[in-house]
Write a protein that holds these residues in place. Structure first.
Motif, mmCIF file in Angstrom:
data_model
loop_
_atom_site.group_PDB
_atom_site.id
_atom_site.type_symbol
_atom_site.label_atom_id
_atom_site.label_comp_id
_atom_site.label_asym_id
_atom_site.label_seq_id
_atom_site.Cartn_x
_atom_site.Cartn_y
_atom_site.Cartn_z
ATOM 1 N N HIS A 50 4.244 -7.003 -3.965
ATOM 2 C CA HIS A 50 2.864 -6.716 -4.383
ATOM 3 C C HIS A 50 2.081 -6.028 -3.262
ATOM 4 C CE1 HIS A 50 -1.071 -7.146 -6.163
ATOM 5 N NE2 HIS A 50 -1.476 -7.914 -5.170
ATOM 6 N N HIS A 52 3.241 -4.157 -1.020
ATOM 7 C CA HIS A 52 3.798 -2.822 -0.783
ATOM 8 C C HIS A 52 3.660 -1.913 -2.008
ATOM 9 C CE1 HIS A 52 5.670 -4.834 2.653
ATOM 10 N NE2 HIS A 52 5.950 -3.631 3.131
ATOM 11 N N ASN A 53 2.886 -2.357 -2.998
ATOM 12 C CA ASN A 53 2.743 -1.590 -4.251
ATOM 13 C C ASN A 53 4.101 -1.312 -4.885
ATOM 14 O OD1 ASN A 53 -0.135 -1.361 -4.155
ATOM 15 N ND2 ASN A 53 0.081 0.268 -2.634
ATOM 16 N N LYS A 72 7.558 -2.718 -7.223
ATOM 17 C CA LYS A 72 7.805 -3.463 -8.452
ATOM 18 C C LYS A 72 9.235 -3.988 -8.439
ATOM 19 C CE LYS A 72 7.827 -2.915 -13.503
ATOM 20 N NZ LYS A 72 7.647 -1.957 -14.615
#
Length: 351
Positions: free
Chosen positions: A323, A325-326, A328
């Motif tokens: 999260h 580190h953006n 998924k």
């Protein structure tokens, strides 16, 4: 195989953007499908017409079609029937079906309309994870002050008393109690790391993921030897990404450790990277028995574990790191093993 002669109906059916099919009521044999359905399932028309859903393995649970027929017989239709379907390319989709009787050339058939809600379900799961992270974040401060501080005090007094000659014959007890307190403190540290990043280690740098993985390869291979498993490296050259090296190391160690523990002795765990569109993908794939479907949607929930001595924080920490580190995390699992895919956005320069 009967042909549909109503040209107007057939034109509307074929041009409809929703995936649609017409089938025999008795066994589900497809007599007509539109292009939207073929695109969704990755089949060509010749592969579907004249076949049943059972022959194609479309329904993940074969009982689902029987449930649809029961609703159809009772009500004459069914609405918003949610199930999982399998595509020819191996992907699994969340789908909602609506169906009803139609008459063609004097015979009843089943008309089904499918809505692919896979993306919607993925967004819902991501929202749940974010809500959990927010809740954990609110709890973290209280845990840090209300639990950690008393533990530190108790540990200090235990160390003080164990130095007293009068308690020399109780050294083993003191060491055991201190060890248990350290274990609790470690659990709290992992719990806090789900949402918080240590300010001293919060620096993000643009880095090549391949180089990072090559630096920790000896440590991972040592872990594999201890578990008597094999580690297969398949690391490709990929674009740079913006990462916190300390956190990504922890994520990799957690995922690899889980993979080793999921496999029998002699199993092989694969660690690989590749580029996919605008992302760099890190994959940790084991050959264990897979993850139970009942907990698959709950992965990343703190203290959820199937291990006898597990804390249930390893994956929760991974989801927290992703999260921040953006990134998924996608999970695919079967009786042949589990694959964790972490999708990192490629670093974009201003130029």
């Amino acid at each position: 195989m009967r042909l549909i002669k109503n040209e107007l109906f057939l034109k509307v059916f074929m041009s409809n953007p929703c995936p649609m099919a017409i089938s025999e009521i008795s066994d589900g044999t497809y007599i007509e499908v539109n292009g939207a359905l073929l695109d969704t399932l990755s089949y060509c028309k010749e592969e579907v017409i004249g076949k049943t859903p059972q022959e194609l393995g479309i329904f993940w649970d074969s009982i689902d079609r029987q449930k649809m027929l029961q609703l159809l017989n009772v009500h004459g239709y069914f609405k918003s029937f949610e199930t999982l379907i399998s595509c020819k390319n191996g992907s699994i989709l969340n789908a909602v079906f609506n169906g009803e009787f139609i008459m063609l050339e004097g015979r009843p058939y089943l008309l089904t309309v499918m809505n692919n809600i896979t993306v919607k379900r993925q967004y819902e799961q991501e929202f749940i994870h974010l809500e959990n992270l927010n809740l954990i974040s609110q709890m973290s401060a209280g845990i840090s002050h209300e639990i950690r501080n008393p533990i530190t005090t108790v540990r200090g007094f235990l160390q003080f008393f164990m130095k007293k000659p009068a308690y020399a014959h109780h050294q083993d007890y003191f060491e055991l109690m201190i060890s248990e307190l350290d274990k609790v403190n470690s659990i709290i540290t992992n719990f806090l790391s789900i949402t918080e990043s240590d300010p001293l280690h919060s620096q993000y740098i643009v880095q090549d993921l391949k180089k990072l993985l090559e630096r920790i390869q000896p440590l991972l291979e040592t872990n594999a030897l201890e578990k008597r498993n094999q580690l297969h490296y398949c690391i490709a050259d990929t674009p740079v990404i913006l990462i916190n090296e300390m956190e990504i190391r922890q994520m990799v160690f957690n995922l690899v450790q889980n993979g080793f523990e999921a496999m029998p002795i002699g199993g092989t765990l694969t660690l690989k990277t590749f580029r996919q569109d605008r992302h760099v993908v890190l994959v940790v794939q084991d050959h264990g028995t897979g993850i139970d479907e009942t907990i698959l949607d709950k992965l990343g929930t703190p203290f959820l574990t199937t291990k006898d001595n597990g804390t249930g924080l390893g994956l929760a920490v991974c989801y927290g790191i992703a999260h921040r580190h953006n990134a998924k995390i996608n999970v695919t699992t079967s009786s042949h093993g589990t694959s964790f895919e972490v999708h990192f956005p490629i670093y974009q320069t201003d130029s």
